[in-house]
Write a protein that holds these residues in place. Structure first.
Motif, mmCIF file in Angstrom:
data_model
loop_
_atom_site.group_PDB
_atom_site.id
_atom_site.type_symbol
_atom_site.label_atom_id
_atom_site.label_comp_id
_atom_site.label_asym_id
_atom_site.label_seq_id
_atom_site.Cartn_x
_atom_site.Cartn_y
_atom_site.Cartn_z
ATOM 1 N N ASP A 8 0.793 -1.286 0.017
ATOM 2 C CA ASP A 8 -0.267 0.104 -0.114
ATOM 3 C C ASP A 8 0.835 1.436 0.120
ATOM 4 O OD1 ASP A 8 1.126 -0.105 2.600
ATOM 5 O OD2 ASP A 8 -1.079 0.175 3.322
ATOM 6 N N PHE A 9 0.563 2.386 -0.126
ATOM 7 C CA PHE A 9 1.058 3.672 -0.188
ATOM 8 C C PHE A 9 2.028 3.873 0.854
ATOM 9 C CE2 PHE A 9 1.923 8.095 0.366
ATOM 10 C CZ PHE A 9 2.735 8.384 -0.931
ATOM 11 N N ASN A 10 1.445 3.717 2.307
ATOM 12 C CA ASN A 10 2.241 3.643 3.223
ATOM 13 C C ASN A 10 3.509 3.043 3.313
ATOM 14 O OD1 ASN A 10 0.891 6.179 4.371
ATOM 15 N ND2 ASN A 10 -0.702 4.622 5.228
ATOM 16 N N SER A 11 3.447 1.597 3.013
ATOM 17 C CA SER A 11 4.390 0.774 3.013
ATOM 18 C C SER A 11 5.428 1.331 2.050
ATOM 19 C CB SER A 11 3.896 -0.490 3.011
ATOM 20 O OG SER A 11 3.245 -0.900 3.813
ATOM 21 N N ILE A 12 4.995 1.586 0.902
ATOM 22 C CA ILE A 12 6.002 2.253 -0.173
ATOM 23 C C ILE A 12 6.730 3.389 0.123
ATOM 24 C CG2 ILE A 12 6.164 2.578 -2.516
ATOM 25 C CD1 ILE A 12 3.745 0.671 -3.179
ATOM 26 N N ALA A 13 5.873 4.087 0.625
ATOM 27 C CA ALA A 13 6.716 5.460 1.328
ATOM 28 C C ALA A 13 7.696 5.022 2.254
ATOM 29 C CB ALA A 13 5.587 6.379 1.739
ATOM 30 N N THR A 14 7.269 4.267 3.244
ATOM 31 C CA THR A 14 8.287 3.674 4.302
ATOM 32 C C THR A 14 9.517 3.153 3.758
ATOM 33 O OG1 THR A 14 6.193 3.448 6.001
ATOM 34 C CG2 THR A 14 8.582 2.475 6.277
ATOM 35 N N LEU A 15 9.283 2.259 2.660
ATOM 36 C CA LEU A 15 10.340 1.643 2.176
ATOM 37 C C LEU A 15 11.065 2.804 1.477
ATOM 38 C CD1 LEU A 15 11.571 -1.210 1.398
ATOM 39 C CD2 LEU A 15 10.206 -0.950 -0.621
ATOM 40 N N ALA A 16 10.865 3.734 0.626
ATOM 41 C CA ALA A 16 11.498 4.760 0.069
ATOM 42 C C ALA A 16 12.217 5.560 1.063
ATOM 43 C CB ALA A 16 10.494 5.593 -0.651
ATOM 44 N N HIS A 17 11.624 5.703 2.237
ATOM 45 C CA HIS A 17 12.154 6.774 3.069
ATOM 46 C C HIS A 17 13.445 6.118 3.851
ATOM 47 C CE1 HIS A 17 12.141 9.650 6.530
ATOM 48 N NE2 HIS A 17 12.697 8.368 7.337
ATOM 49 N N GLU A 18 13.359 4.651 4.072
ATOM 50 C CA GLU A 18 14.329 3.936 4.536
ATOM 51 C C GLU A 18 15.481 3.579 3.520
ATOM 52 O OE1 GLU A 18 14.746 3.489 7.696
ATOM 53 O OE2 GLU A 18 12.891 4.113 7.936
ATOM 54 N N GLU A 51 10.790 9.736 -0.335
ATOM 55 C CA GLU A 51 9.505 10.121 -0.283
ATOM 56 C C GLU A 51 8.673 10.880 -1.249
ATOM 57 O OE1 GLU A 51 8.012 10.764 3.596
ATOM 58 O OE2 GLU A 51 9.588 9.554 4.386
ATOM 59 N N ASN A 52 9.092 11.900 -1.655
ATOM 60 C CA ASN A 52 8.753 12.879 -2.532
ATOM 61 C C ASN A 52 8.770 12.060 -4.157
ATOM 62 O OD1 ASN A 52 7.950 14.757 -0.598
ATOM 63 N ND2 ASN A 52 9.660 15.807 -0.917
ATOM 64 N N PHE A 53 9.824 11.503 -4.134
ATOM 65 C CA PHE A 53 10.038 10.897 -5.543
ATOM 66 C C PHE A 53 8.805 9.769 -5.687
ATOM 67 C CE2 PHE A 53 11.608 7.455 -8.286
ATOM 68 C CZ PHE A 53 11.900 8.225 -9.348
ATOM 69 N N VAL A 54 8.416 9.021 -4.712
ATOM 70 C CA VAL A 54 7.504 8.016 -4.799
ATOM 71 C C VAL A 54 6.278 8.760 -4.828
ATOM 72 C CG1 VAL A 54 6.051 6.268 -3.405
ATOM 73 C CG2 VAL A 54 8.597 6.442 -3.721
ATOM 74 N N PHE A 55 5.860 9.950 -4.178
ATOM 75 C CA PHE A 55 4.608 10.490 -4.215
ATOM 76 C C PHE A 55 4.602 10.923 -5.542
ATOM 77 C CE2 PHE A 55 2.061 14.410 -3.717
ATOM 78 C CZ PHE A 55 0.728 13.913 -3.077
ATOM 79 N N ASP A 56 5.457 11.604 -6.224
ATOM 80 C CA ASP A 56 5.330 12.388 -7.329
ATOM 81 C C ASP A 56 5.044 11.172 -8.474
ATOM 82 O OD1 ASP A 56 5.955 14.682 -6.551
ATOM 83 O OD2 ASP A 56 7.845 14.875 -6.983
#
Length: 75
Positions: A8-18, A51-56
Motif C-alpha cells: 500500500d502507499f504507506n508501506s511503499i513510502a516507508t520503504l522509500a524513506h528507509e 518519499e517525495n519521489f514516490v509521491f510524485d
C-alpha cells in the motif's frame, strides 16, 4: 525492512524513506572525515527526497483513478 507489510502507499513510502537513509549512509562513508558525521536533519533530507519521489510517481495514477470514480461517487 521488517515494517514493510503489503504494497500500500504507506508501506511503499516507508520503504522509500528507509532507502533514502541507506543511500545517505553509503555516500557519507566516502566523504572526508570532516564531513563524514552528520546530524539527523541532514540524514532526513535524502529520506524525504525519496518519499517525495514516490509521491510524485504515484500521485498521477491516484488522480486518474479519482477522476474515473468521481461519477460513481456522486450517485
Amino acid at each position: 525492512m521488517l515494517n514493510y507489510i503489503m504494497p500500500d502507499f504507506n508501506s511503499i513510502a516507508t520503504l522509500a524513506h528507509e532507502m533514502g537513509h541507506a543511500f545517505h549512509a553509503v555516500f557519507s562513508e566516502k566523504q572526508r572525515p570532516l564531513y563524514k558525521d552528520h546530524t539527523i536533519i541532514t540524514a532526513e533530507v535524502a529520506s524525504t527526497f525519496f518519499e517525495n519521489f514516490v509521491f510524485d510517481r504515484v500521485f498521477p495514477y491516484c488522480r486518474q483513478m479519482i477522476i474515473r470514480l468521481s461519477p460513481l461517487l456522486l450517485c
